[in-house]
Design a protein around this motif. Sequence first.
Motif, PDB file in Angstrom:
ATOM      1  N   GLY A 103       0.825  -1.197   0.000  1.00 59.43           N
ATOM      2  CA  GLY A 103       0.000   0.000   0.000  1.00 59.43           C
ATOM      3  C   GLY A 103       0.857   1.244   0.000  1.00 59.43           C
ATOM      4  N   SER A 104       0.210   2.399  -0.096  1.00 62.28           N
ATOM      5  CA  SER A 104       0.938   3.671  -0.166  1.00 62.28           C
ATOM      6  C   SER A 104       1.281   4.239   1.207  1.00 62.28           C
ATOM      7  CB  SER A 104       0.116   4.700  -0.960  1.00 62.28           C
ATOM      8  OG  SER A 104      -1.120   4.965  -0.304  1.00 62.28           O
ATOM      9  N   ALA A 105       0.710   3.678   2.272  1.00 58.51           N
ATOM     10  CA  ALA A 105       0.909   4.238   3.613  1.00 58.51           C
ATOM     11  C   ALA A 105       2.373   4.382   4.020  1.00 58.51           C
ATOM     12  CB  ALA A 105       0.165   3.390   4.645  1.00 58.51           C
ATOM     13  N   SER A 109       4.957  11.682   2.512  1.00 61.18           N
ATOM     14  CA  SER A 109       4.017  12.618   1.907  1.00 61.18           C
ATOM     15  C   SER A 109       4.772  13.601   1.015  1.00 61.18           C
ATOM     16  CB  SER A 109       3.262  13.388   2.990  1.00 61.18           C
ATOM     17  OG  SER A 109       2.550  14.473   2.417  1.00 61.18           O
ATOM     18  N   PRO A 110       4.273  13.865  -0.208  1.00 61.77           N
ATOM     19  CA  PRO A 110       4.946  14.852  -1.068  1.00 61.77           C
ATOM     20  C   PRO A 110       4.828  16.269  -0.528  1.00 61.77           C
ATOM     21  CG  PRO A 110       2.868  14.170  -2.038  1.00 61.77           C
ATOM     22  CD  PRO A 110       3.088  13.288  -0.845  1.00 61.77           C
ATOM     23  N   ASP A 111       3.872  16.492   0.374  1.00 62.71           N
ATOM     24  CA  ASP A 111       3.665  17.818   0.952  1.00 62.71           C
ATOM     25  C   ASP A 111       4.515  18.046   2.198  1.00 62.71           C
ATOM     26  OD1 ASP A 111       1.544  18.242  -0.959  1.00 62.71           O
ATOM     27  OD2 ASP A 111       0.319  16.937   0.299  1.00 62.71           O
ATOM     28  N   ASP A 112       4.931  16.955   2.846  1.00 62.75           N
ATOM     29  CA  ASP A 112       5.716  17.045   4.075  1.00 62.75           C
ATOM     30  C   ASP A 112       6.558  15.787   4.195  1.00 62.75           C
ATOM     31  OD1 ASP A 112       6.789  17.258   6.578  1.00 62.75           O
ATOM     32  OD2 ASP A 112       4.885  17.379   7.657  1.00 62.75           O
ATOM     33  N   PRO A 113       7.812  15.812   3.754  1.00 61.75           N
ATOM     34  CA  PRO A 113       8.658  14.612   3.745  1.00 61.75           C
ATOM     35  C   PRO A 113       8.864  13.981   5.114  1.00 61.75           C
ATOM     36  CG  PRO A 113       9.621  16.340   2.394  1.00 61.75           C
ATOM     37  CD  PRO A 113       8.481  16.961   3.136  1.00 61.75           C
ATOM     38  N   ALA A 114       8.599  14.728   6.173  1.00 62.08           N
ATOM     39  CA  ALA A 114       8.755  14.176   7.515  1.00 62.08           C
ATOM     40  C   ALA A 114       7.535  13.357   7.939  1.00 62.08           C
ATOM     41  CB  ALA A 114       8.995  15.301   8.525  1.00 62.08           C
ATOM     42  N   ARG A 115       6.492  13.373   7.132  1.00 66.46           N
ATOM     43  CA  ARG A 115       5.236  12.692   7.462  1.00 66.46           C
ATOM     44  C   ARG A 115       4.994  11.551   6.482  1.00 66.46           C
ATOM     45  NH1 ARG A 115      -0.260  16.168   7.379  1.00 66.46           N
ATOM     46  NH2 ARG A 115       0.534  16.862   9.397  1.00 66.46           N
ATOM     47  N   LEU A 116       4.570  10.412   7.007  1.00 65.80           N
ATOM     48  CA  LEU A 116       4.176   9.309   6.141  1.00 65.80           C
ATOM     49  C   LEU A 116       2.790   9.575   5.564  1.00 65.80           C
ATOM     50  CD1 LEU A 116       5.298   6.157   8.179  1.00 65.80           C
ATOM     51  CD2 LEU A 116       6.512   7.311   6.316  1.00 65.80           C
ATOM     52  N   ARG A 170       8.262   5.974 -12.286  1.00 58.49           N
ATOM     53  CA  ARG A 170       8.791   5.247 -11.137  1.00 58.49           C
ATOM     54  C   ARG A 170       9.456   6.241 -10.191  1.00 58.49           C
ATOM     55  NH1 ARG A 170      11.705  -0.474 -10.406  1.00 58.49           N
ATOM     56  NH2 ARG A 170      12.928  -0.030  -8.539  1.00 58.49           N
ATOM     57  N   GLY A 171       9.208   6.052  -8.900  1.00 58.92           N
ATOM     58  CA  GLY A 171       9.814   6.917  -7.901  1.00 58.92           C
ATOM     59  C   GLY A 171      10.458   6.116  -6.789  1.00 58.92           C
ATOM     60  N   GLY A 172      10.850   6.803  -5.749  1.00 59.03           N
ATOM     61  CA  GLY A 172      11.489   6.165  -4.605  1.00 59.03           C
ATOM     62  C   GLY A 172      10.500   5.906  -3.494  1.00 59.03           C
ATOM     63  N   ASP A 173      10.742   6.520  -2.308  1.00 62.56           N
ATOM     64  CA  ASP A 173       9.862   6.267  -1.165  1.00 62.56           C
ATOM     65  C   ASP A 173       8.966   7.455  -0.844  1.00 62.56           C
ATOM     66  OD1 ASP A 173      11.705   8.025  -0.102  1.00 62.56           O
ATOM     67  OD2 ASP A 173      12.231   6.782   1.624  1.00 62.56           O
ATOM     68  N   THR A 174       8.744   8.342  -1.822  1.00 64.34           N
ATOM     69  CA  THR A 174       7.832   9.471  -1.665  1.00 64.34           C
ATOM     70  C   THR A 174       6.683   9.328  -2.660  1.00 64.34           C
ATOM     71  OG1 THR A 174       9.578  10.969  -0.916  1.00 64.34           O
ATOM     72  CG2 THR A 174       7.582  11.985  -1.795  1.00 64.34           C
ATOM     73  N   LEU A 175       5.471   9.552  -2.222  1.00 64.17           N
ATOM     74  CA  LEU A 175       4.290   9.441  -3.072  1.00 64.17           C
ATOM     75  C   LEU A 175       4.428  10.328  -4.300  1.00 64.17           C
ATOM     76  CD1 LEU A 175       1.322   8.133  -2.875  1.00 64.17           C
ATOM     77  CD2 LEU A 175       0.611  10.474  -2.276  1.00 64.17           C
ATOM     78  N   LEU A 176       4.156   9.772  -5.468  1.00 66.23           N
ATOM     79  CA  LEU A 176       4.196  10.533  -6.710  1.00 66.23           C
ATOM     80  C   LEU A 176       2.829  11.146  -6.999  1.00 66.23           C
ATOM     81  CD1 LEU A 176       6.207   8.100  -9.029  1.00 66.23           C
ATOM     82  CD2 LEU A 176       7.045  10.202  -7.948  1.00 66.23           C
ATOM     83  N   THR A 177       2.826  12.392  -7.457  1.00 65.46           N
ATOM     84  CA  THR A 177       1.583  13.080  -7.800  1.00 65.46           C
ATOM     85  C   THR A 177       1.738  13.733  -9.169  1.00 65.46           C
ATOM     86  OG1 THR A 177       2.311  15.102  -6.681  1.00 65.46           O
ATOM     87  CG2 THR A 177       0.996  13.545  -5.391  1.00 65.46           C
ATOM     88  N   ASP A 178       0.590  14.071  -9.780  1.00 61.35           N
ATOM     89  CA  ASP A 178       0.631  14.772 -11.051  1.00 61.35           C
ATOM     90  C   ASP A 178       0.527  16.274 -10.817  1.00 61.35           C
ATOM     91  OD1 ASP A 178      -2.052  15.307 -10.534  1.00 61.35           O
ATOM     92  OD2 ASP A 178      -2.799  13.791 -11.944  1.00 61.35           O
ATOM     93  N   ALA A 179       0.362  17.036 -11.890  1.00 65.09           N
ATOM     94  CA  ALA A 179       0.350  18.496 -11.785  1.00 65.09           C
ATOM     95  C   ALA A 179      -0.807  19.011 -10.940  1.00 65.09           C
ATOM     96  CB  ALA A 179       0.295  19.111 -13.186  1.00 65.09           C
TER      97      ALA A 179
END
Length: 212
Positions: A103-105, A109-116, A170-179
């Motif tokens: 899962g993505s949990a 978070s792309p908005d706050d890298p310190a938060r899952l 493909r990305g790493g351990d941060t959620l990918l988002t579109d524009a």
Amino acid sequence: MRIAVFGATGLAGRAIVTEALARDHAVTALSRRADAAASSERLTVHALDVAEESTLDPVLADADAAVLTIRLAPGEEHRLAPLSRGFLDAAARSRTRVLVVGGSAPLRSPDDPARLVLHDPRRVPEAWQAVAQASLDQFRVCQAHAYAGWTYLSPPAVLAPGARSGAYRRGGDTLLTDARGDSHITAPDLAIAVLDELENPGDARHFTVAQA
């Protein structure tokens, strides 16, 4: 390649089986409610419950790689982590490479890298918390396991039916988002990423993908 797909009747599992067969791999498709009559030349269908750990050994021993993509019924989410631990125990005995579609949990978070993502209410509303927590627990089980032959694929926030576009990011351990800030992928495009990883394993133990 001989690929065993556990959870083959689910949204992701069905797409992974289809993609693997299209690439001329031999596939064993396993789920609790499998129809053996659906077997064909390169497809073997078996009914199997991942909870019955002793039944995993012969299947894993006969596979070059295994995909674990199981989802549990509401109220049963807490069983995902121990089931995954037992699965890795069996994979360790046969030294079979495992790709877990989780899962993505566990992503950042792309908005706050310190938060899952689990703790980002914009991505995981209250109604999804139990499922999200189960995927984080599953990921922690993988991290703590003595067997190193696993890779964990975190889908984006939304995995949905849809067409196969033939492309993904493909990305790493941060959620990918579109524009627009959305995070999604269709099951057939997720399956492309799964087969790409099986055929040409990357260095990352944990990665994510999203729609291109």
